[in-house]
Design a protein around this motif. Structure first.
Motif, PDB file in Angstrom:
ATOM      1  N   ILE A   1      45.547  -0.699  68.199  1.00  9.90           N
ATOM      2  CA  ILE A   1      45.176  -0.794  66.790  1.00  9.90           C
ATOM      3  C   ILE A   1      43.688  -1.094  66.636  1.00  9.90           C
ATOM      4  CG2 ILE A   1      45.523  -2.061  64.635  1.00  9.90           C
ATOM      5  CD1 ILE A   1      47.811  -0.218  65.294  1.00  9.90           C
ATOM      6  N   HIS A   2      43.175  -2.016  67.471  1.00 11.89           N
ATOM      7  CA  HIS A   2      41.745  -2.322  67.410  1.00 11.89           C
ATOM      8  C   HIS A   2      40.899  -1.090  67.737  1.00 11.89           C
ATOM      9  CE1 HIS A   2      42.012  -6.512  66.486  1.00 11.89           C
ATOM     10  NE2 HIS A   2      42.677  -6.840  67.582  1.00 11.89           N
ATOM     11  N   HIS A   3      41.395  -0.271  68.658  1.00  5.26           N
ATOM     12  CA  HIS A   3      40.663   0.943  69.016  1.00  5.26           C
ATOM     13  C   HIS A   3      40.590   1.901  67.825  1.00  5.26           C
ATOM     14  CE1 HIS A   3      39.051   4.137  71.489  1.00  5.26           C
ATOM     15  NE2 HIS A   3      40.004   4.953  71.052  1.00  5.26           N
ATOM     16  N   ILE A   4      41.683   2.022  67.083  1.00  5.18           N
ATOM     17  CA  ILE A   4      41.669   2.880  65.891  1.00  5.18           C
ATOM     18  C   ILE A   4      40.737   2.305  64.832  1.00  5.18           C
ATOM     19  CG2 ILE A   4      43.069   3.740  63.979  1.00  5.18           C
ATOM     20  CD1 ILE A   4      45.369   4.061  65.783  1.00  5.18           C
ATOM     21  N   GLN A   5      40.699   0.971  64.702  1.00  8.68           N
ATOM     22  CA  GLN A   5      39.854   0.344  63.690  1.00  8.68           C
ATOM     23  C   GLN A   5      38.389   0.736  63.849  1.00  8.68           C
ATOM     24  OE1 GLN A   5      40.911  -3.867  64.056  1.00  8.68           O
ATOM     25  NE2 GLN A   5      41.643  -3.842  61.936  1.00  8.68           N
ATOM     26  N   GLU A   6      37.959   0.959  65.078  1.00 10.50           N
ATOM     27  CA  GLU A   6      36.567   1.322  65.336  1.00 10.50           C
ATOM     28  C   GLU A   6      36.202   2.673  64.711  1.00 10.50           C
ATOM     29  OE1 GLU A   6      36.514  -0.939  69.713  1.00 10.50           O
ATOM     30  OE2 GLU A   6      36.148   1.208  69.548  1.00 10.50           O
ATOM     31  N   ASN A   7      37.215   3.525  64.465  1.00  9.12           N
ATOM     32  CA  ASN A   7      36.951   4.860  63.926  1.00  9.12           C
ATOM     33  C   ASN A   7      37.277   4.969  62.439  1.00  9.12           C
ATOM     34  OD1 ASN A   7      36.096   5.900  66.393  1.00  9.12           O
ATOM     35  ND2 ASN A   7      38.177   6.419  67.009  1.00  9.12           N
ATOM     36  N   THR A   8      37.542   3.829  61.762  1.00  9.75           N
ATOM     37  CA  THR A   8      37.880   3.878  60.337  1.00  9.75           C
ATOM     38  C   THR A   8      36.629   3.671  59.487  1.00  9.75           C
ATOM     39  OG1 THR A   8      38.420   1.514  60.353  1.00  9.75           O
ATOM     40  CG2 THR A   8      40.216   3.079  60.722  1.00  9.75           C
ATOM     41  N   SER A   9      36.656   4.194  58.267  1.00  8.62           N
ATOM     42  CA  SER A   9      35.483   4.105  57.392  1.00  8.62           C
ATOM     43  C   SER A   9      35.822   3.701  55.964  1.00  8.62           C
ATOM     44  CB  SER A   9      34.752   5.455  57.377  1.00  8.62           C
ATOM     45  OG  SER A   9      35.613   6.485  56.932  1.00  8.62           O
ATOM     46  N   THR A  10      37.123   3.592  55.633  1.00  4.69           N
ATOM     47  CA  THR A  10      37.506   3.264  54.264  1.00  4.69           C
ATOM     48  C   THR A  10      38.312   1.972  54.224  1.00  4.69           C
ATOM     49  OG1 THR A  10      39.617   4.469  54.318  1.00  4.69           O
ATOM     50  CG2 THR A  10      37.627   5.726  53.745  1.00  4.69           C
ATOM     51  N   ASN A  11      38.296   1.333  53.029  1.00  3.96           N
ATOM     52  CA  ASN A  11      39.045   0.083  52.864  1.00  3.96           C
ATOM     53  C   ASN A  11      40.546   0.313  52.989  1.00  3.96           C
ATOM     54  OD1 ASN A  11      36.694  -1.400  52.434  1.00  3.96           O
ATOM     55  ND2 ASN A  11      36.710  -1.023  50.220  1.00  3.96           N
ATOM     56  N   GLY A  12      41.025   1.487  52.518  1.00  2.00           N
ATOM     57  CA  GLY A  12      42.451   1.780  52.625  1.00  2.00           C
ATOM     58  C   GLY A  12      42.915   1.824  54.067  1.00  2.00           C
TER      59      GLY A  12
ATOM     60  N   ASP B   1      56.972   2.224  60.317  1.00  2.00           N
ATOM     61  CA  ASP B   1      56.757   2.754  58.970  1.00  2.00           C
ATOM     62  C   ASP B   1      55.300   2.601  58.539  1.00  2.00           C
ATOM     63  OD1 ASP B   1      60.006   1.582  57.733  1.00  2.00           O
ATOM     64  OD2 ASP B   1      59.434   3.364  58.887  1.00  2.00           O
ATOM     65  N   ILE B   2      54.694   1.444  58.881  1.00  4.10           N
ATOM     66  CA  ILE B   2      53.291   1.215  58.525  1.00  4.10           C
ATOM     67  C   ILE B   2      52.395   2.235  59.213  1.00  4.10           C
ATOM     68  CG2 ILE B   2      51.365  -0.382  58.834  1.00  4.10           C
ATOM     69  CD1 ILE B   2      53.151  -1.090  56.518  1.00  4.10           C
ATOM     70  N   LEU B   3      52.685   2.525  60.482  1.00 12.38           N
ATOM     71  CA  LEU B   3      51.881   3.508  61.217  1.00 12.38           C
ATOM     72  C   LEU B   3      52.032   4.895  60.602  1.00 12.38           C
ATOM     73  CD1 LEU B   3      52.522   2.293  64.871  1.00 12.38           C
ATOM     74  CD2 LEU B   3      50.378   2.155  63.601  1.00 12.38           C
ATOM     75  N   GLN B   4      53.240   5.242  60.160  1.00 15.57           N
ATOM     76  CA  GLN B   4      53.435   6.531  59.505  1.00 15.57           C
ATOM     77  C   GLN B   4      52.690   6.581  58.165  1.00 15.57           C
ATOM     78  OE1 GLN B   4      54.747   9.194  60.870  1.00 15.57           O
ATOM     79  NE2 GLN B   4      55.053   7.959  62.713  1.00 15.57           N
ATOM     80  N   GLU B   5      52.632   5.432  57.480  1.00 15.12           N
ATOM     81  CA  GLU B   5      51.857   5.363  56.243  1.00 15.12           C
ATOM     82  C   GLU B   5      50.378   5.578  56.534  1.00 15.12           C
ATOM     83  OE1 GLU B   5      52.801   5.302  53.246  1.00 15.12           O
ATOM     84  OE2 GLU B   5      50.835   5.010  52.312  1.00 15.12           O
ATOM     85  N   PHE B   6      49.895   5.003  57.660  1.00 11.23           N
ATOM     86  CA  PHE B   6      48.499   5.210  58.066  1.00 11.23           C
ATOM     87  C   PHE B   6      48.237   6.679  58.329  1.00 11.23           C
ATOM     88  CE2 PHE B   6      44.441   4.099  59.710  1.00 11.23           C
ATOM     89  CZ  PHE B   6      44.221   4.930  60.808  1.00 11.23           C
ATOM     90  N   VAL B   7      49.197   7.352  58.978  1.00 11.06           N
ATOM     91  CA  VAL B   7      49.045   8.785  59.246  1.00 11.06           C
ATOM     92  C   VAL B   7      48.929   9.559  57.932  1.00 11.06           C
ATOM     93  CG1 VAL B   7      50.212  10.837  60.150  1.00 11.06           C
ATOM     94  CG2 VAL B   7      50.164   8.743  61.503  1.00 11.06           C
ATOM     95  N   ARG B   8      49.750   9.207  56.943  1.00 11.12           N
ATOM     96  CA  ARG B   8      49.677   9.884  55.657  1.00 11.12           C
ATOM     97  C   ARG B   8      48.308   9.664  54.980  1.00 11.12           C
ATOM     98  NH1 ARG B   8      55.271   8.461  55.464  1.00 11.12           N
ATOM     99  NH2 ARG B   8      54.826   6.435  54.538  1.00 11.12           N
ATOM    100  N   ILE B   9      47.776   8.430  55.114  1.00 17.17           N
ATOM    101  CA  ILE B   9      46.453   8.149  54.554  1.00 17.17           C
ATOM    102  C   ILE B   9      45.399   9.012  55.229  1.00 17.17           C
ATOM    103  CG2 ILE B   9      44.644   6.388  54.407  1.00 17.17           C
ATOM    104  CD1 ILE B   9      46.831   4.314  53.957  1.00 17.17           C
ATOM    105  N   GLU B  10      45.487   9.132  56.559  1.00 12.81           N
ATOM    106  CA  GLU B  10      44.510   9.924  57.301  1.00 12.81           C
ATOM    107  C   GLU B  10      44.586  11.402  56.911  1.00 12.81           C
ATOM    108  OE1 GLU B  10      42.706   7.076  58.380  1.00 12.81           O
ATOM    109  OE2 GLU B  10      42.079   8.659  59.733  1.00 12.81           O
ATOM    110  N   ILE B  11      45.808  11.893  56.701  1.00 12.95           N
ATOM    111  CA  ILE B  11      45.950  13.302  56.283  1.00 12.95           C
ATOM    112  C   ILE B  11      45.325  13.508  54.903  1.00 12.95           C
ATOM    113  CG2 ILE B  11      47.626  15.070  55.627  1.00 12.95           C
ATOM    114  CD1 ILE B  11      49.454  14.028  57.814  1.00 12.95           C
ATOM    115  N   ASN B  12      45.503  12.548  54.002  1.00 11.82           N
ATOM    116  CA  ASN B  12      44.879  12.648  52.687  1.00 11.82           C
ATOM    117  C   ASN B  12      43.358  12.626  52.800  1.00 11.82           C
ATOM    118  OD1 ASN B  12      47.318  12.779  51.353  1.00 11.82           O
ATOM    119  ND2 ASN B  12      47.480  10.580  51.065  1.00 11.82           N
ATOM    120  N   LEU B  13      42.836  11.786  53.725  1.00  7.13           N
ATOM    121  CA  LEU B  13      41.390  11.741  53.933  1.00  7.13           C
ATOM    122  C   LEU B  13      40.884  13.072  54.461  1.00  7.13           C
ATOM    123  CD1 LEU B  13      40.858   8.176  55.457  1.00  7.13           C
ATOM    124  CD2 LEU B  13      40.131   8.987  53.229  1.00  7.13           C
ATOM    125  N   ALA B  14      41.654  13.672  55.375  1.00  5.29           N
ATOM    126  CA  ALA B  14      41.249  14.977  55.908  1.00  5.29           C
ATOM    127  C   ALA B  14      41.198  16.011  54.790  1.00  5.29           C
ATOM    128  CB  ALA B  14      42.216  15.415  57.009  1.00  5.29           C
TER     129      ALA B  14
END
Length: 479
Positions: free
Chosen positions: A91-102, A153-166
């Motif tokens: 999770i910390h590794h993914i955090q390094e590549n995030t750019s939005t508050n969501g 479920d939270i991880l799947q929600e994160f995936v949905r957020i990333e798809i929306n960002l894309a």
């Protein structure tokens, strides 16, 4: 008096101006699209990594912790290589590549859930040093299973957020293309003003590829993800076009994988449901057949053998997802015949199906789990003769299947809990009442919200389960 410029100087100045007009916007566009592509690649990487973590959560967390609880994995060995620590690091590794508050917020939730897992893990370690540790840890593992599902479920929600960002980055890229096209059009006009002979070259090498990219961006924005472009000769535009093609490929692949995942999920559910026909049912049925033969009750043995054979033949249905109402009714009738022969006078049943409804197509195996629940969780717990009734009726657009029994029924609080789980739809907890929730989930996956299950029950009087599905005259195509 200002000295007049020579033709050579005029062309030299014009060339410098054209060079500046050509290079500066191109340089800006390269920076712009490089940044967009970099952000997009980060988003795709996050999606892939989140899916990998979700797979690890679904497949390894419970298994590893159960191994510790049951003693299959040494405590010292597990502490040195804890699955919880691995998840936190991922999770910390993914955090390094995030750019939005969501993104950050959803990952913070995931980390808090992992903290909860770590607390449960610590309690398990403490219990292992005490007596009766297995029973204590067994209760903790129930909580671990719920927390693990929540994390997934939270991880799947994160995936949905990333798809929306894309998708959002794709729109931004389309807007940038419009702006860039206007700038390049101006450049073309200026260049045509100074050098008429370069018109064809500019049109072929710059303008046309840009127009194609604009068309592609508009097509993609309309949802036509199959639209692709051939790579132009200009390196920069070729790189841009290639990136757009790859972006469209990635989006198409993600959408196809999501559809395929839902289909495979539905397929796996029916296979698991078929597996619920436990070996005990087969063994007891075969033992009953042998007993009938030994007692020389050949007719009943023959009837039970045919019923068992037909029951499994319909269960398989050559891999088909859809069968006729008549076949589905025959399936539950075979099942009830087997139980009737086994239980004798302690069980009776009645099936009412109008002839005009028998040819409609429905999803297979939606009634057998309900019959099984009615017997094993209803009539089995009463002293009077158990009675199962199945009715099929219709409305203008729907078929209605009613399974009622005179069994033990449910207490109000238990009935309320069942109804609440059914309201959760595909997120129902399968730890109890597997058959009922499985049928509800499969109905939602195949029919959508047009189908549903209603449960009515009165303690010591019985239960009525109503299944509603849309009418279908023809066999719907498999996904």
């Amino acid at each position: 008096m200002k000295k007049a410029l020579s033709i050579k100087q005029i062309f030299s100045h014009a060339n410098k101006l054209m060079l500046a007009l050509a290079i500066v916007p191109l340089f800006i566009s390269i920076l712009l699209y490089s940044r967009q592509i970099f952000l997009y690649k980060n988003t795709v990487t996050n999606i892939q990594k989140a899916n990998e973590i979700a797979a690890k959560v679904d497949e390894e967390v419970l298994e590893d912790m159960w191994d510790v609880v049951t003693g299959q994995t040494a405590l010292n060995s597990y502490i040195g290589n804890s699955i919880v620590d691995e998840l936190r690091a991922d999770i910390h590794h993914i955090q390094e590549n995030t750019s939005t508050n969501g993104e950050r917020s959803i990952l913070e939730v995931a980390l808090r859930i992992i903290d909860s897992l770590e607390n449960y893990q610590t309690k398990i370690f403490e219990n292992l040093t005490q007596e009766n540790s297995y029973e204590k840890n067994k209760e903790i593992m129930i909580q671990v299973e719920s927390v693990t599902q929540l994390l997934s479920d939270i991880l799947q929600e994160f995936v949905r957020i990333e798809i929306n960002l894309a998708s959002q980055k794709n729109n931004e890229l389309a807007h940038s293309l419009v702006i860039l096209s206007l700038a390049e059009l101006g450049i073309v006009i200026v260049i045509l003003y100074f050098v008429q002979r370069n018109r064809k070259f500019l049109d072929e090498k710059i303008q046309q590829p840009l127009d194609n990219v604009i068309v592609m961006s508009h097509e993609l924005s309309k949802g036509h993800l199959g639209y692709r472009l051939e790579l132009p000769d200009t390196p920069e535009l070729s790189s841009l076009t290639e990136s757009l093609n790859k972006m469209a490929d990635d989006l198409t692949q993600l959408l196809e994988e999501n559809v395929l995942k839902q289909y495979h999920l539905a397929q796996s559910e029916v296979r698991v449901l078929q597996a619920q026909i436990t070996p005990h049912f087969v063994y007891n049925s075969l033992d009953a057949i042998v007993s009938l033969i030994e007692q020389k009750h050949y007719d009943e043995a023959k009837e039970m053998t045919f019923a068992l054979s037909d029951f499994f033949r319909i269960s398989l249905s050559k891999g088909k997802d859809w069968i006729t109402v008549d076949t589905e009714i025959r399936h539950i009738k075979d099942y009830l015949i087997i139980l009737k022969i086994r239980y004798g006078e302690m069980l009776s049943f009645e099936i009412n199906v109008p002839e005009q409804l028998k040819d409609y197509e429905i999803l297979k195996m939606i009634l057998q789990p309900l019959i099984e629940n009615a017997v094993y969780h209803g009539t089995k717990f009463i002293r009077r003769t158990g009675y199962i009734q199945v009715n099929v009726t219709e409305t203008e657009n729907d078929l209605i299947f009613t399974v009622s029994d005179n069994g033990i029924g449910m207490l109000p609080e238990r009935l309320q809990k069942v109804q609440e789980e059914l309201e959760k739809g595909i997120d129902s907890d399968f730890s109890t009442g597997y058959g009922l929730y499985n049928v509800n989930k499969r109905l939602l996956l195949y029919y959508g919200r047009e189908a549903g299950i209603q449960v009515e029950s009165q303690y010591r009087h019985g239960t009525v389960i109503t299944v509603t599905v849309p009418k279908r005259q023809e066999d719907p195509p498999n996904v």
